[in-house]
Design an enzyme around this catalytic site. Structure first.
Site, mmCIF file in Angstrom:
data_model
loop_
_atom_site.group_PDB
_atom_site.id
_atom_site.type_symbol
_atom_site.label_atom_id
_atom_site.label_comp_id
_atom_site.label_asym_id
_atom_site.label_seq_id
_atom_site.Cartn_x
_atom_site.Cartn_y
_atom_site.Cartn_z
ATOM 1 N N TYR A 1 23.013 21.165 -12.448
ATOM 2 C CA TYR A 1 22.022 20.317 -11.785
ATOM 3 C C TYR A 1 22.505 19.816 -10.436
ATOM 4 O O TYR A 1 21.727 19.627 -9.517
ATOM 5 C CB TYR A 1 21.701 19.104 -12.665
ATOM 6 N N HIS B 1 22.108 20.907 -29.932
ATOM 7 C CA HIS B 1 21.844 20.234 -28.660
ATOM 8 C C HIS B 1 21.932 18.726 -28.926
ATOM 9 O O HIS B 1 20.938 18.006 -28.852
ATOM 10 C CB HIS B 1 20.484 20.658 -28.105
ATOM 11 N N ASN C 1 24.623 25.603 -17.368
ATOM 12 C CA ASN C 1 23.670 24.572 -16.953
ATOM 13 C C ASN C 1 24.219 23.915 -15.705
ATOM 14 O O ASN C 1 25.392 23.535 -15.660
ATOM 15 C CB ASN C 1 23.513 23.485 -18.029
HETATM 16 C C1 GBH Z 1 21.260 18.532 -19.493
HETATM 17 O O1 GBH Z 1 22.436 17.805 -19.415
HETATM 18 C C2 GBH Z 1 20.848 18.519 -20.911
HETATM 19 O O2 GBH Z 1 21.247 19.687 -21.583
HETATM 20 C C3 GBH Z 1 19.395 18.258 -21.119
HETATM 21 O O3 GBH Z 1 19.178 17.963 -22.458
HETATM 22 C C4 GBH Z 1 18.956 17.165 -20.205
HETATM 23 O O4 GBH Z 1 17.659 16.743 -20.446
HETATM 24 C C5 GBH Z 1 19.075 17.677 -18.799
HETATM 25 O O5 GBH Z 1 20.366 18.103 -18.539
HETATM 26 C C6 GBH Z 1 18.699 16.672 -17.741
HETATM 27 O O6 GBH Z 1 19.553 15.585 -17.756
HETATM 28 O O7 GBH Z 1 29.366 12.326 -14.935
HETATM 29 O O8 GBH Z 1 29.254 11.244 -17.095
HETATM 30 O O9 GBH Z 1 27.846 10.503 -15.298
HETATM 31 C C7 GBH Z 1 22.666 17.130 -18.253
HETATM 32 C C8 GBH Z 1 23.987 17.446 -17.691
HETATM 33 C C9 GBH Z 1 26.016 16.393 -17.332
HETATM 34 C C10 GBH Z 1 24.125 15.773 -16.054
HETATM 35 C C11 GBH Z 1 26.651 15.114 -17.017
HETATM 36 C C12 GBH Z 1 24.727 14.472 -15.746
HETATM 37 C C13 GBH Z 1 26.717 13.378 -15.331
HETATM 38 C C14 GBH Z 1 27.309 12.678 -16.438
HETATM 39 N N1 GBH Z 1 24.596 16.231 -17.324
HETATM 40 N N2 GBH Z 1 26.156 14.623 -15.734
HETATM 41 S S1 GBH Z 1 28.550 11.629 -15.914
#
Ligand code: GBH
Length: 473
Positions: A295, A120, A293
Site C-alpha cells: 500500500y 486472514h 500486498n
Molecule cells: C491489509 O493490511 C489487510 O490485509 C487488509 O485486510 C486491510 O483491509 C488492508 O490492508 C487495508 O488496510 O507500521 O504498525 O503502523 C494492511 C497492511 C501493514 C498497512 C501495516 C499498515 C502499518 C502498520 N498494513 N501498515 S504500522
C-alpha cells in the site's frame, strides 16, 4: 486506457477477507473469532464498530458474486473463517463449511477463479484462550484446520494461500496491541511470528500431500526508506525495519533461515529458543507463488520525533504497545507526498521497486501476484447515488502502471487483486475507512459500483479483448 504491456493471461482480481465482510458472527454455529472479542473491548475499534454484521456478505453472497461477474473479474480472493468451520477444538461445523462450498460453486459457475486464503487474522477466540499464536500447539491446530477445508473444497479450489500478512497477526496483534488479540507482549509476538511460519509449513506440506495444486502465502512487504539516506542512524533504522518487516518473513520461507541481523535485533527476547529442530526445514516447504500486498512505503528514522512533528498516524499511535520488537525507537516522519485517507503516503514507483528487488535478491523466488493494493478515501455519494472516486481511480491506474513497469524490468508478476471489492470493516478503524471499488451503504447494505469499479471493469475487458486479438490467427 489499459496500462501498457500487462502480459496476456495476466490475472485480474479483487480481494476481501472473511471478518471484514461476512457478518453473521454467531449464525449457523459460528463462534467468536479474536476480532469479535476484541471489538467488544472499549476503545479497541474506532467508534465502537464491530464485525458482527459487516456488509452481510454471508447472506448476500450470490448477489456479490453476480457483481463480480458484472465487473468481469478473473479471480476472487477471499478468506475462510476458522471460527466458522471449526470453532474451538470441536467437531467440524458442516453448516459453516457449506457456506464456502456454495461460494466456490457460485464463483466457478460465474467463470471466476477462487483464490482461497486460510487465515486472514481471525483466530477462533477459543484458541486464543489457550494462548493463541504464542502457543506452539496452535500451529498444529492450523494444519488440521487447513486439511479440513481442503477435504471439503479441494476438488474445486486450485489456489491456496496459508496466511495473509503474518506480520500483522503476529507483531501488530501480539506486540503492537492495535489488532486482535490486542496484546502488548514482545516475546509472545515473536512466538506468534515463528508459530505462524511453522503453521504455514505444516499446512503447506499437508495440502501438498493431499494434492493441492498451487500453494502460497501472502506477505505485506514494504520499502524501508531511510529518512536521511546519508545519516547512519537512519540507515540503521531502515536496515532494522527491512529485517523485521520483510526479511524475517521472506527468508525463512525462501531460504530456510531467519536473517542473522533480525535474530540479533531481538536477542534480548531469546528468539532462537523458540526454534526447534526441523522447524526451519518445515517452514521452507516449496511454494508455487508469493502474494505481495503493498500500500505504501515506510519512510523511517532512528531519531525521536517531536510530538507535533508530521508523522504517519496510526489508530492508537501505539498507545498500547509497539510492534517493532527490538527496534522500538523507530519513527516514521512524513516525506511530504500526497496521502490517502489512511494517512499513507502515495508513491506508486515504490511498488515497482519492491517487485523488482524481490526477483533480484531471491533467486528461488516463485512467481509473484500482487494480492492486495488499493486506497481509502472519503467518498462522496452524489445526489443521484453515484460515487465519483477520482483519487482512487488515479491510485489504481498509477499502481497498475507500476506493475507493468516492474514486469518490463524483469519481475515475474502474474496478477493483481485490487483491495477491496467492497467497502468493509477496516479492522481497528472500523467502518470509517472505505477501500471498496464498490460502495456499501451501511444502513441499507445497498451496493453501488464506484467509478473506480467501472474503470477497473473496463481495463479488464480491454485486456481480454487485446488477448483475444493476439490469440487470433
Ligand atoms: C491489509 O493490511 C489487510 O490485509 C487488509 O485486510 C486491510 O483491509 C488492508 O490492508 C487495508 O488496510 O507500521 O504498525 O503502523 C494492511 C497492511 C501493514 C498497512 C501495516 C499498515 C502499518 C502498520 N498494513 N501498515 S504500522
Amino acid at each position: 486506457m489499459a496500462p501498457r504491456n500487462l502480459p496476456p493471461g495476466f490475472l485480474w482480481g479483487s480481494a476481501t477477507a472473511a471478518a471484514q465482510i461476512e457478518g453473521a458472527a454467531h449464525e449457523d454455529g459460528k463462534e467468536d473469532s479474536i476480532w469479535d472479542a476484541f471489538a467488544r473491548v472499549p476503545g479497541a475499534v474506532a467508534r465502537g464498530d464491530s464485525p458482527a454484521v459487516a456488509v452481510d456478505h454471508y447472506h448476500r453472497m450470490p448477489d456479490d458474486v453476480a457483481l463480480m461477474r458484472e465487473l468481469g473479474l478473473d479471480s476472487y480472493r477471499f478468506s475462510v473463517s476458522w471460527a466458522r468451520v471449526k470453532p474451538g477444538d470441536r467437531e467440524p461445523n458442516r453448516a459453516g463449511l457449506a457456506f464456502y462450498s456454495r461460494l466456490v460453486d457460485e464463483l466457478l459457475e460465474a467463470g471466476i477463479l477462487p483464490w482461497l486464503t486460510l487465515y486472514h487474522w481471525d483466530l477462533p477466540q477459543a484458541l486464543e484462550e489457550k494462548g493463541g499464536w504464542a502457543n506452539r500447539d496452535t500451529a498444529y491446530r492450523f494444519r488440521d484446520y487447513a486439511a479440513l477445508v481442503h477435504e471439503v473444497l479441494g476438488d474445486r479450489v486450485t489456489h491456496w494461500t496459508t496466511f495473509n500478512e503474518p506480520l500483522c497477526s503476529s507483531l501488530i496483534g501480539y506486540a503492537g496491541g492495535e489488532h486482535a488479540p490486542g496484546r502488548s507482549e514482545p516475546r509472545a509476538a515473536l512466538a506468534a511470528l515463528h508459530h505462524q511460519h511453522l503453521a504455514h509449513g505444516l499446512a503447506t506440506r499437508a495440502l501438498r500431500e493431499h494434492g493441492a495444486q498451487q500453494l502460497g502465502i501472502t506477505l505485506n512487504l514494504t520499502n524501508a526508506v531511510p529518512n536521511d539516506p546519508d545519516d547512519p542512524v537512519d540507515q540503521d533504522a531502515a536496515r532494522r525495519l527491512d529485517a523485521i518487516w520483510n526479511r524475517a518473513f521472506l527468508e525463512p520461507l525462501l531460504l530456510g533461515a531467519y536473517p542473522a541481523d533480525f535474530v540479533e535485533d531481538v536477542r534480548e527476547h531469546h528468539f532462537e529458543g523458540l526454534i526447534r529442530e526441523g522447524d526451519l526445514e518445515t517452514i521452507a516447504a516449496p511454494i508455487d507463488f508469493l502474494g505481495v500486498n503493498h500500500y505504501h512505503d515506510d519512510n523511517v528514522s532512528g531519531h525521536p520525533l517531536p510530538p507535533d512533528a508530521p508523522r504517519v498516524l496510526r489508530p492508537t499511535d501505539y498507545a498500547h504497545g509497539n510492534p517493532f520488537v527490538g527496534s522500538e525507537h523507530l519513527t516514521f516522519p512524513r516525506r511530504g507526498l500526497p496521502r490517502t485517507a489512511m494517512d499513507w503516503e502515495i508513491n506508486p514507483d515504490g511498488l515497482r521497486q519492491l517487485l523488482v528487488r524481490l526477483g533480484r535478491e531471491y533467486p528461488t523466488l516463485p512467481p509473484l501476484y500482487v494480492t492486495e493494493n488499493g486506497s481509502a478515501w472519503d467518498d462522496v455519494v452524489e445526489q443521484d447515488g453515484s460515487i465519483d472516486d477520482e483519487p482512487r481511480v488515479e491510485y489504481l491506474l498509477a499502481h497498475l502502471e507500476a506493475v507493468a513497469a516492474a514486469i518490463e524490468d524483469g519481475a515475474d508478476v502474474r496478477g493483481y487483486f485490487v483491495w477491496s471489492l467492497l467497502d468493509n470493516f477496516e479492522w481497528a478503524w472500523g467502518y470509517d475507512k472505505r477501500f471498496g471499488i464498490v460502495h456499501v451503504d451501511y444502513e441499507t447494505q445497498k451496493r453501488t459500483v464506484k467509478r473506480s469499479g467501472r474503470v477497473y471493469a473496463q481495463l479488464i475487458s480491454e485486456a481480454r479483448a487485446a488477448t483475444t486479438a493476439t490469440a487470433a490467427p
